[in-house]
Scaffold this motif. Structure first.
Motif, short mmCIF file in Angstrom:
data_model
loop_
_atom_site.label_atom_id
_atom_site.label_comp_id
_atom_site.label_asym_id
_atom_site.label_seq_id
_atom_site.Cartn_x
_atom_site.Cartn_y
_atom_site.Cartn_z
N ASN A 164 19.47 -77.93 -18.75
CA ASN A 164 18.94 -76.27 -18.97
C ASN A 164 19.85 -75.35 -19.11
OD1 ASN A 164 17.10 -77.77 -20.08
ND2 ASN A 164 16.35 -78.64 -18.11
N GLU A 165 20.69 -75.40 -17.90
CA GLU A 165 21.23 -73.29 -17.24
C GLU A 165 22.94 -74.07 -16.75
OE1 GLU A 165 20.41 -71.08 -13.24
OE2 GLU A 165 19.90 -73.08 -12.68
N LEU A 166 23.88 -72.93 -17.12
CA LEU A 166 25.29 -73.01 -16.86
C LEU A 166 25.30 -71.90 -15.71
CD1 LEU A 166 28.08 -72.32 -19.44
CD2 LEU A 166 28.18 -71.67 -17.00
N ARG A 167 25.15 -72.30 -14.26
CA ARG A 167 25.55 -71.68 -13.33
C ARG A 167 26.92 -71.62 -12.80
NH1 ARG A 167 21.94 -72.77 -8.81
NH2 ARG A 167 20.75 -72.82 -10.63
N GLU A 168 27.60 -70.04 -12.82
CA GLU A 168 29.12 -69.83 -12.80
C GLU A 168 29.27 -70.34 -10.69
OE1 GLU A 168 31.29 -67.62 -14.50
OE2 GLU A 168 31.00 -67.86 -16.94
N PRO A 169 30.65 -70.84 -10.80
CA PRO A 169 30.30 -70.24 -9.05
C PRO A 169 30.69 -68.74 -8.80
CG PRO A 169 33.00 -71.03 -10.21
CD PRO A 169 32.02 -70.87 -11.38
N LYS A 170 29.34 -68.81 -7.82
CA LYS A 170 29.46 -67.76 -7.13
C LYS A 170 30.55 -67.67 -5.66
CE LYS A 170 26.77 -66.48 -9.96
NZ LYS A 170 26.78 -64.67 -10.63
N SER A 171 30.77 -68.88 -4.86
CA SER A 171 31.08 -68.79 -3.74
C SER A 171 32.36 -69.88 -3.63
CB SER A 171 30.85 -68.79 -2.52
OG SER A 171 29.56 -69.84 -2.54
N PHE A 172 33.74 -69.92 -3.04
CA PHE A 172 34.53 -71.30 -2.13
C PHE A 172 34.40 -71.14 -0.84
CE2 PHE A 172 36.96 -67.37 -3.09
CZ PHE A 172 37.86 -67.92 -2.28
N GLU A 173 34.60 -72.09 -0.77
CA GLU A 173 34.90 -72.04 0.96
C GLU A 173 36.35 -73.29 1.39
OE1 GLU A 173 31.96 -75.30 2.53
OE2 GLU A 173 31.98 -76.68 0.92
N LYS A 174 36.82 -72.19 2.71
CA LYS A 174 37.93 -74.42 2.91
C LYS A 174 37.42 -74.83 3.90
CE LYS A 174 42.26 -72.18 5.31
NZ LYS A 174 43.34 -71.46 5.48
N ILE A 175 38.54 -76.03 3.30
CA ILE A 175 37.76 -77.50 3.86
C ILE A 175 39.34 -77.94 3.97
CG2 ILE A 175 35.96 -77.60 2.44
CD1 ILE A 175 37.66 -79.48 0.73
N GLY A 176 39.96 -77.74 4.39
CA GLY A 176 41.53 -77.81 5.09
C GLY A 176 41.89 -76.51 5.03
N THR A 177 43.69 -77.29 5.67
CA THR A 177 44.71 -75.97 5.90
C THR A 177 44.68 -75.47 4.29
OG1 THR A 177 45.67 -77.38 7.48
CG2 THR A 177 47.27 -75.84 6.57
N CYS A 178 44.58 -76.61 3.80
CA CYS A 178 45.67 -75.43 2.42
C CYS A 178 44.69 -75.95 1.05
CB CYS A 178 46.95 -75.38 1.85
SG CYS A 178 46.83 -74.42 0.53
N ASP A 179 43.15 -75.86 1.85
CA ASP A 179 42.28 -76.38 0.38
C ASP A 179 40.56 -76.48 0.04
OD1 ASP A 179 43.64 -79.47 -0.02
OD2 ASP A 179 43.17 -79.90 2.40
N TYR A 180 40.44 -75.94 -0.98
CA TYR A 180 39.21 -75.20 -1.43
C TYR A 180 38.81 -75.94 -2.07
CZ TYR A 180 42.41 -71.05 1.01
OH TYR A 180 43.35 -70.80 1.02
N ALA A 181 36.96 -74.99 -2.49
CA ALA A 181 36.00 -75.96 -2.96
C ALA A 181 35.21 -75.21 -3.82
CB ALA A 181 35.41 -77.18 -1.74
N THR A 182 34.37 -75.22 -4.61
CA THR A 182 33.41 -74.75 -4.79
C THR A 182 32.84 -75.59 -6.10
OG1 THR A 182 32.70 -72.51 -6.51
CG2 THR A 182 34.71 -73.88 -7.03
N THR A 183 31.28 -74.72 -6.40
CA THR A 183 30.49 -75.87 -7.36
C THR A 183 30.32 -75.18 -8.57
OG1 THR A 183 28.49 -75.09 -6.09
CG2 THR A 183 29.78 -77.08 -5.45
N LEU A 184 29.67 -75.45 -9.21
CA LEU A 184 29.22 -74.75 -10.79
C LEU A 184 28.23 -75.65 -11.02
CD1 LEU A 184 29.99 -75.68 -13.56
CD2 LEU A 184 32.27 -74.67 -12.81
N ARG A 185 26.81 -75.53 -11.88
CA ARG A 185 26.34 -76.16 -12.91
C ARG A 185 26.08 -75.86 -14.20
NH1 ARG A 185 22.53 -77.79 -8.95
NH2 ARG A 185 20.92 -79.11 -10.15
N HIS A 186 26.05 -77.04 -14.49
CA HIS A 186 27.29 -77.38 -16.14
C HIS A 186 26.31 -78.30 -16.79
CE1 HIS A 186 29.34 -76.62 -19.72
NE2 HIS A 186 29.36 -75.40 -19.55
N PRO A 187 25.91 -78.45 -18.08
CA PRO A 187 25.24 -79.12 -19.43
C PRO A 187 26.70 -80.49 -19.33
CG PRO A 187 25.17 -77.28 -20.77
CD PRO A 187 25.62 -77.43 -18.79
N SER A 188 28.39 -80.07 -18.66
CA SER A 188 29.64 -81.22 -18.95
C SER A 188 29.48 -81.53 -17.47
CB SER A 188 30.70 -80.46 -18.68
OG SER A 188 30.46 -79.43 -20.78
#
Length: 278
Positions: A164-188
């Motif tokens: 029911n919702e498409l929510r684009e990413p608003k932030s990201f985090e660093k999880i390693g030396t050069c590794d990043y992660a982010t999230t979004l909500r999507h029907p896909s």
């Protein structure tokens, strides 16, 4: 039977596309089987909220946290019709004039007052996995990576299922030396669930098909041998024709014998009539 056939076609198509496109085709169809269900994900198929699936309609997603920026696109290269990255050291992702156009994830931060870019992901390296192995319908993770010869970088995008919702990413985090992660909500991020057991033949059906195939192979080999090597013609070309012609009669006789034997009174059977003495 239909579901099993569709499953085989799906797995075959996915394998072929992965070989041809270097792995990016997993974004079109990523399937995992749990129990008697196949969870089929497609990040590029249109849905009720987005005609391009999980791909950004702008050609890229952009996330800013303090003085750092992250640009990325899911399962494809980025396209900038507006607001392109303007940073140094962008040779691995389009160069200074076309920065961001030849990679799928680009990170930028300030060094000495200048914004410096670093490529951290390409669509051709995309790997997909489940967010929760025990609950496949939670969503999936797309991990894109890039190695510049000195350090290996990556971006992991968690696509949570939301019909029911498409929510684009608003932030990201660093999880390693050069590794990043982010999230979004999507029907896909929601899977199409396909039953894999309905209409199946089962072990008996498979055994029957194997027997019929072996019988057909036996007939074909016998006919070829008798026709080309023994020069037999006509109906006699069928191997062991006499046996096959008498088989119905043999079967009938066997069934009659079995039925008669089962109906014959046993030696211990006693008549229900008592003798009468006159």
């Amino acid at each position: 039977m239909t579901f099993r056939f569709d499953l085989l076609k799906l797995l075959l198509l996915t394998t072929i596309l992965e070989i041809v496109n270097g792995g990016s085709s997993s974004c079109e169809h990523f399937g995992v089987e749990r129990g008697d269900k196949l969870y089929d994900f497609s990040l590029t198929s249109p849905n009720s909220l987005s005609p391009h699936g999980a791909l950004s309609e702008d050609g890229f997603y952009k996330v800013k946290v303090n003085d750092t920026l992250l640009w990325f696109q899911i399962c494809d290269g980025m396209i900038f019709n507006h607001d392109p990255p303007r940073c140094f050291d962008c040779q691995e992702c389009g160069g200074q004039l076309h920065c961001g156009t030849t990679c799928s994830a680009l990170f930028a931060h300030y060094v000495g007052g200048y914004q410096v870019c670093k490529t951290i992901g390409r669509a051709s390296s995309a790997e997909i996995s489940l967010i929760d192995e025990k609950n496949p319908d939670t969503g999936i993770i797309i991990k894109m990576s890039h190695n510049d010869g000195q350090v290996n970088c990556s971006l992991s995008v968690s696509v949570f299922c939301d019909y029911n919702e498409l929510r684009e990413p608003k932030s990201f985090e660093k999880i390693g030396t050069c590794d990043y992660a982010t999230t979004l909500r999507h029907p896909s991020g929601c899977a199409k669930i396909i039953p894999t057991h309905a209409g199946g033949l089962g072990w008996f059906g498979i055994l029957l098909i194997i027997i019929l195939c072996l019988f057909g192979l036996y007939l074909l080999a016998g006919i070829v041998y008798r026709f080309f090597f023994l020069k037999v013609r006509g109906v006699q070309v069928i191997p062991n024709l006499g046996f096959w012609m008498t088989l119905p009669h043999r079967t009938k006789s066997f069934l009659q014998y079995t039925f008669t034997r089962n109906r014959r009174p046993s030696g211990g059977h006693r008549s229900s009539y008592s003798p009468v003495n006159f």
